[in-house]
Structures are given as C-alpha cells and as structure tokens.
Design a protein around this motif. Structure first.
Motif, PDB file in Angstrom:
ATOM      1  N   GLN A   1       0.770  -1.303  -0.260  1.00 34.54           N
ATOM      2  CA  GLN A   1      -0.117  -0.072   0.153  1.00 34.54           C
ATOM      3  C   GLN A   1       0.922   1.252   0.176  1.00 34.54           C
ATOM      4  N   ILE A   2       2.066   1.350   0.727  1.00 34.16           N
ATOM      5  CA  ILE A   2       2.806   2.421   0.858  1.00 34.16           C
ATOM      6  C   ILE A   2       3.701   2.653  -0.341  1.00 34.16           C
ATOM      7  N   LYS A   3       3.947   1.550  -0.977  1.00 29.94           N
ATOM      8  CA  LYS A   3       4.820   1.437  -2.235  1.00 29.94           C
ATOM      9  C   LYS A   3       4.029   2.046  -3.420  1.00 29.94           C
TER      10      LYS A   3
ATOM     11  N   ASP B   1      18.843  15.171   1.310  1.00 21.01           N
ATOM     12  CA  ASP B   1      19.534  13.903   1.617  1.00 21.01           C
ATOM     13  C   ASP B   1      19.299  13.537   3.068  1.00 21.01           C
ATOM     14  N   LEU B   2      18.084  12.659   3.280  1.00 17.39           N
ATOM     15  CA  LEU B   2      17.569  12.483   4.662  1.00 17.39           C
ATOM     16  C   LEU B   2      18.329  11.330   5.315  1.00 17.39           C
TER      17      LEU B   2
ATOM     18  N   TYR C   1      10.637   3.721   3.727  1.00 20.80           N
ATOM     19  CA  TYR C   1      10.504   3.930   2.663  1.00 20.80           C
ATOM     20  C   TYR C   1      10.994   5.226   2.028  1.00 20.80           C
ATOM     21  N   LEU C   2      11.184   6.233   2.563  1.00 16.55           N
ATOM     22  CA  LEU C   2      11.470   7.521   2.105  1.00 16.55           C
ATOM     23  C   LEU C   2      12.556   7.670   1.121  1.00 16.55           C
ATOM     24  N   SER C   3      13.582   6.891   1.384  1.00 16.91           N
ATOM     25  CA  SER C   3      14.795   6.887   0.432  1.00 16.91           C
ATOM     26  C   SER C   3      14.319   6.126  -0.626  1.00 16.91           C
TER      27      SER C   3
ATOM     28  N   PHE D   1      11.405   6.362  -2.075  1.00 20.69           N
ATOM     29  CA  PHE D   1      10.582   7.563  -2.842  1.00 20.69           C
ATOM     30  C   PHE D   1      11.351   8.332  -3.670  1.00 20.69           C
ATOM     31  N   THR D   2      12.588   8.583  -2.837  1.00 19.64           N
ATOM     32  CA  THR D   2      13.492   9.462  -3.768  1.00 19.64           C
ATOM     33  C   THR D   2      14.081   8.720  -4.991  1.00 19.64           C
ATOM     34  N   GLU D   3      14.265   7.477  -5.036  1.00 21.43           N
ATOM     35  CA  GLU D   3      14.653   6.810  -6.076  1.00 21.43           C
ATOM     36  C   GLU D   3      13.499   6.517  -7.164  1.00 21.43           C
ATOM     37  N   PHE D   4      12.177   6.585  -6.563  1.00 21.07           N
ATOM     38  CA  PHE D   4      11.090   6.681  -7.623  1.00 21.07           C
ATOM     39  C   PHE D   4      11.105   7.760  -8.308  1.00 21.07           C
ATOM     40  N   LEU D   5      11.453   9.015  -7.562  1.00 23.98           N
ATOM     41  CA  LEU D   5      11.485  10.568  -8.156  1.00 23.98           C
ATOM     42  C   LEU D   5      12.691  10.362  -9.259  1.00 23.98           C
ATOM     43  N   THR D   6      13.772   9.878  -8.861  1.00 21.94           N
ATOM     44  CA  THR D   6      14.908   9.951  -9.670  1.00 21.94           C
ATOM     45  C   THR D   6      14.557   9.343 -10.965  1.00 21.94           C
ATOM     46  N   TYR D   7      14.356   8.128 -11.004  1.00 22.84           N
ATOM     47  CA  TYR D   7      14.214   7.521 -12.420  1.00 22.84           C
ATOM     48  C   TYR D   7      12.964   7.879 -13.329  1.00 22.84           C
ATOM     49  N   LYS D   8      11.722   8.471 -12.606  1.00 22.02           N
ATOM     50  CA  LYS D   8      10.761   9.035 -13.336  1.00 22.02           C
ATOM     51  C   LYS D   8      11.144  10.230 -14.025  1.00 22.02           C
ATOM     52  N   ALA D   9      12.077  11.137 -13.173  1.00 22.19           N
ATOM     53  CA  ALA D   9      12.516  12.314 -13.529  1.00 22.19           C
ATOM     54  C   ALA D   9      13.266  12.204 -14.943  1.00 22.19           C
ATOM     55  N   GLU D  10      14.078  11.223 -14.808  1.00 21.15           N
ATOM     56  CA  GLU D  10      15.325  10.997 -15.762  1.00 21.15           C
ATOM     57  C   GLU D  10      14.395  10.660 -17.148  1.00 21.15           C
ATOM     58  N   LEU D  11      13.497   9.657 -16.869  1.00 24.32           N
ATOM     59  CA  LEU D  11      12.564   9.296 -18.234  1.00 24.32           C
ATOM     60  C   LEU D  11      11.850  10.465 -18.985  1.00 24.32           C
ATOM     61  N   ALA D  12      11.495  11.352 -17.772  1.00 24.65           N
ATOM     62  CA  ALA D  12      10.632  12.650 -18.595  1.00 24.65           C
ATOM     63  C   ALA D  12      11.416  13.760 -19.041  1.00 24.65           C
TER      64      ALA D  12
END
Length: 417
Positions: free
Chosen positions: A259-261, A284-285, A313-315, A317-328
């Motif tokens: 659910q969190i993911k 960088d938390l 899972y906050l780290s 979440f940062t990975e999700f942001l990173t790869y989705k940003a790179e794709l965009a």
C-alpha cells in the motif's frame, strides 16, 4: 538507465524442486566462503577478498562436483553477495553504528537468490528459460512479450518466504531503458523536504508550496500485526500453528508495504508530470539517525521511532522520483539538508527543534511550519552553492510577493505549477 521489473512465476512441483536444489548449492557455497573469511581473520588476522575466492571456484568445483549443477555466473554472484554484505558491515561500523553485525550463516530453510548476470538465460516469444544441470527438467516460464526486444542485464529468481516450499516465486528482470527526452535546465527549480507526518513539502521558484500528508497505512495494520505476533510468539517455533500465524503475519506486512509502495509510485509520477521545473532538489535524509533520537523518552519515543521506521521507505520514494524524472527529461539532485529544519529561513538563527516540535517561532517574528522552513532552506542552499544568483533573487522576491508572513501560510495543499 537500468530499470527492474518484478514478475510472479508459477513453477511446477518439479521445477520448485530444481530451484531448491540450486539454492542449496548456493547456500553451501555462501556458508563455505563465510567460514573461510572468518577462519582467515581468526587465525591469520587476514581479510579474504572476493577475487581470491572467485579464483578458487574452478578447484572447488573439481573437488565437489555437485557445484557443477549451478551455472557459473550464479556461483560468482553468491560470492559477490557475501562480499557486498561484508562491505556494508564495515561501512556501518566505521560510521559509528555499533549495532551492526557481521554476516551470518544461512540455514537450510533459506532460499538463496539465484542471480543470472548477462548470461545463463534466454528470452524468446515471451518465454524465459534458465540454464542448469540438476536434471532434464527445463526451468522455463511465461513472462509475456514485453522483454523480447529489450537489452536484459540481469535476472534474479527469489522466494518471498524462508520456509521451504511455502512461499511464492518471483523473477526480477533488470533491463536498459533509454530516457524519453534529454535534460535541459530551464531555470525553474523545486525543492522538496521529506518528512514523517507530511511525506512531501515542496516549494518552487515562484514561492508556491505543495504539501502531501502521509496516509499512514501502517497505523491500520500495526494493531493487527501486533496481535498476530503476540499469538505467534506464544507458540513453539516451527510448529504448525506457529507457521500458520507467521504466514498471516508476513501477509499483513506485505499488504502494508504494498500500500505504501503503491502510494509512493502514484505520488512520484504525479509530482514529476505536474511540475514545470526540470530540476528537483531533494534533501538527503538520514532516516536512521531520526529513529535513534535520544531526546524523547517513554511512550512518545517508542511511537516516534516506530512511525519513523515504518516510513523508512522515504529513500525509496527518492529513487522513484529520480528514475521517473530521468525518463521525463528532468533531474533530481540530492543535497545535504543538515540543520535546514533548525535554521530560520529569514534570519538564519539556529534553534533547538526536536522532531515532535512542528512549528518554528523565531525571535525575528518568523512563525513557520518546520517542513516549509526546511524546503525554503534547501532551495536557498542549492541556489547559493551553484551560484545561481539570478534565480536566488527571483526566489526571494517571489516569497516576498506571496507574503513571507509565514504565520499566515495556509495548510491546504496548493497545486504545483
């Protein structure tokens, strides 16, 4: 850029037996290599490296022919995993984490992840096949046609339950993905502060805020999980009732995690798609140090630590942001966020701000939510470190125009621009 796709497979009983035989040989190799490292340090005060153990593999396979049933790359990955575990242990220890423990031996109930790196597998017409020499039973599974034309880098086979024959099997396929568009700095930036009560507090160069409260699915599941764990702990470990309760416990943990993911996937995608800024700055938390705070005692500390660990899972979440940003065609930059929550964004005075204190009251008259204060400081720190003085001045002016009377800032979510 490398992406990983997780796919559930449904092996037959014969294939499950093959997978467990391969895992058993990998487990024996892992324990053998671990024992060699421990003995070398105990008797000679010498550290055994990965290259040395890898060079011993041919002689080991001649002495113990049963290792030949496993593909050679898989055996090498076992030694790499042990080496990575030791490096992680030494890194934690050198950084002052005295609770870190060295790698342990794996029991016979543990399913070792089978890693096929670059070779040892074949994908054709939506069917994935693996090499092995256990018997004539093929390890072949349907995964769809989506991977036929992709450049596959690595495939892992793993089980989600440590008890033999009880868990589900999955494959993780790592492949090369080319970004859709190239990154171009458009002089628009967005700074994000990650937190516990609010997973995201963002501010852009227009001085507008965006906040998202953490849904806290763990609060729903924690009471149920605690009840099951209590019942399980009153049973003899390994008994039928203990295994049944343990399976229920793991199922609840998986649902909570999923659910969190799922929420983080949707939120990261929405944030990247709905911001005009091509550069996203994230603090960088250091979540581990947050959970180990010693200034709060008693029930409040237990509650705080548990909420922090459940949001560990906050780290990710940062990975999700990173790869989705790179794709965009965008970029996520991490910077040090030390004292960004404690320093006043107006006068720079540093305050004593424990985690439970959510509002900063500065002597200069600035009254602001600590997460918003941190987001502003992250933006200012990034712009000043990169000498983006025009953007820095524009950001400061926009904050004044929107009224940097932080005590009047509304708490409702504001749409990103």
């Amino acid at each position: 850029m490398h992406l990983t796709k997780k796919i559930k497979i449904n092996p037959t009983e014969e294939q499950v037996d093959v997978l467990w035989q391969l895992s058993e040989q990998c487990r024996c190799l892992y324990n053998f290599a671990l024992a060699e490292r421990k003995d070398a340090w105990k008797t000679e005060q010498r550290s055994v490296k990965y290259v040395e153990q890898q060079n011993q593999l041919p002689a080991l396979k001649e002495k113990f022919p049963q290792y030949n049933m496993v593909y050679s790359k898989v055996l090498q990955s076992v030694l790499k995993k042990l080496d990575a575990n030791y490096k992680s242990f030494f890194s934690l220890w050198k950084n002052g984490d005295k609770s870190a423990r060295s790698p342990k031996f794996r029991s016979g109930k543990y399913f070792m992840t089978l890693v096929y790196n670059q070779s040892g597998f074949k994908i054709n017409n939506g069917k994935l096949s693996f090499s092995h020499k256990v018997n004539e039973i093929p390890l072949s599974f349907e995964i769809g046609n989506a991977f036929d034309l992709l450049e596959i880098k690595q495939i892992e086979i793993y089980n989600d339950d440590p008890y033999k024959g009880r868990g589900k099997f999955f494959v993780s396929i790592t492949y090369e993905e080319i970004p859709i568009t190239e990154y171009i700095d458009n002089d628009l930036y967005q700074a994000i502060d990650l937190g516990i009560t609010k997973i995201v507090t963002a501010v852009n160069t227009q001085g507008k805020f965006f906040e998202v409260k953490t849904p806290r699915a763990d609060q729903y599941w924690n009471t149920k999980i605690d009840t099951i764990k209590s019942r399980r702990d009153h049973c003899k470990k390994g008994s039928r009732k203990w295994i049944r309760l343990h399976r229920t416990y793991r199922k609840m943990e998986a649902k909570k995690s999923n659910q969190i993911k799922d929420f983080q996937h949707k939120l990261s995608k929405t944030m990247i798609e709905n911001t005009r800024a091509n550069t996203v700055i994230v603090g960088d938390l250091n979540l581990k140090s947050m959970a180990q705070s010693k200034k709060v005692t008693g029930k409040r500390k237990r509650s705080q630590n548990r909420s922090t660990q459940n949001q560990g899972y906050l780290s990710r979440f940062t990975e999700f942001l990173t790869y989705k940003a790179e794709l965009a065609g965008k970029k996520v930059i991490r910077i040090d966020e030390s004292y960004t929550s404690k320093e006043c964004c107006v006068c720079g005075k540093r305050h004593d701000m424990p985690l439970w204190e959510r509002t900063m009251n500065c002597d200069c008259g600035n009254v602001i939510d600590r997460d918003r204060n941190s987001a502003i400081n992250i933006m200012k720190r990034f712009l000043s470190q990169n000498a983006l003085w025009t953007s820095y001045q524009k950001f400061s002016d926009n904050l004044r125009q929107t009224g940097l009377q932080m005590d009047t800032c509304i708490t409702a979510n504001i749409q990103m621009t």
